[in-house]
Design an enzyme around this catalytic site. Sequence first.
Site, PDB file in Angstrom:
ATOM      1  CB  SER A  68     -35.101  31.075  18.850  1.00 36.54           C
ATOM      2  OG  SER A  68     -34.383  31.030  20.066  1.00 36.54           O
ATOM      3  CB  CYS A  69     -37.032  29.081  23.343  1.00 34.38           C
ATOM      4  SG  CYS A  69     -35.271  28.883  23.045  1.00 34.38           S
ATOM      5  CG  LEU A  70     -41.048  30.939  25.740  1.00 32.34           C
ATOM      6  CD1 LEU A  70     -41.837  31.937  26.588  1.00 32.34           C
ATOM      7  CD2 LEU A  70     -40.777  29.699  26.547  1.00 32.34           C
TER       8      LEU A  70
END
Length: 449
Positions: free
Chosen positions: A278-280
Amino acid sequence: MKVSIVGTGYVGLVTGACLADRGHDVVCVDLDRRKVDAINAGRAPIHELGLPDLLEHHVGTRLRATSDLAGAVAASDVTFIAVGTPAAEGRIDLQYVEKAAAAIGEALRGKDGYHAVVVKSTVIPGTTDGPVRRALEAGSGKLAGPDFGLGMNPEFLTEGQAVADFMNPDRIVLGGIDGRTHALLEALYEGFEGAPRILTNPRTAEMIKYASNALLATSISFSNEIARLCAKVGGVDVVDVMRGVHESAYLTSRSAGGPPRTAAIASFLQAGCGFGGSCLPKDVTALAAQGEDLGLAMPLLRSVLAINAAMPEELVRLVTKHVPDLAGVPVSVLGLAFKPDTDDLRESPAFPVLRRLRAAGARLTAYDPIARPETHPDLRDVRLAASLEDAVAGAEVVVLVTRWAEFQELPALLERLGRTPLVVDGRRVLPPGRFARYEGIGRETEGSA
Ligand code: NAD
């Protein structure tokens, strides 16, 4: 201190449970009633090591959940915003942050006394002091600074070890618009001695988070570009190459008498089938888009994303190299979560791999030790196996996507079952010599079959 946290996902709930453990009174706010009910019943709605114990200890005393945002703000001294910041159409989507800020602003309108609002969500530089400040001021009729505090405190936890990361942070970044906000944040984090504190403005705090994630993503795509070249050159194994790179004094320090210590960044300097989560992906996308919106070409980050997008195809290429016609062929994909020790499926490379295999006509099975989604658009015709053995017993091709420790059992399991499927290792964690037929990212051996 009395703390409210808006958004009770991986970051909000872990932050809330850990701050409660450090003695604060915490109320977690979420629109999702199921999450609120689960937390109040002491059940963790997500899979995170150590979280069930924290809930068991603190729910009912120092930790509770509610969907009443205004009540939570009224009953606290500081409110964190920890809602999602997905990417939409190639840019950050700030709608959840802005809605949360507007609601917090409304709640502050009638509240007496000093209150601080702190953004914990990952937001592009300028957001806290821009749209968030505007929404808070419009909702409350008050001014950030004289009337309420405003800060940005990015979160660096890693899913799967989120509780341990929060409890033992490597750094605490406190971005505040003024000294009063800084003082409040420092008091809040008093129980976390030992970690370096970076006191700065909100924009710098926001950029520190993005620069940190962009470095990790760049390291992964760098390794994968080298891996693809190793495969093209032939007779070079990227695992050996990276081992040699890791031994550099820049990455491994040797002190007399002590064991060599390899820097943790080396774990991102390894070949694989790409980063997800869900981030990079969304953070690199958001940062590149911000640069471009400001008139700056962002060639490095665009390449990082392009290399990453190519990795699922590279994995499937290794399958079709041996099995050119996948129509009706039983293929098992091992791992659905984007990384081990979490049940988070967001942007997992497993899904582009499954989509390509499906398009080629493969008969699909998937297995993940923890992530067992009830519904998912990419899993509609995929059999979810109950165990590793169930997954591989009938497979002609096994594709490893997630680095789960359990998958180390694969060589012994296949030996016991007397099976010799083609094994395609998307994380380079399996011993090639233990399989009759093996392929791995970054290792093209002539005649390997
Ligand atoms: P998540 O999607 O797991 O949780 C967000 C929660 O916010 C959801 O439960 C949603 O229902 C709730 N929500 C949305 N709008 C709301 C509102 N107005 N009021 C109340 N609740 C609301 O998100 P996450 O993974 O915890 O990430 C949150 C932020 O933290 C993101 O910006 C992310 O980039 C950042 N972050 C995530 C990680 C990670 O590993 N997941 C690590 C560091 C930073």
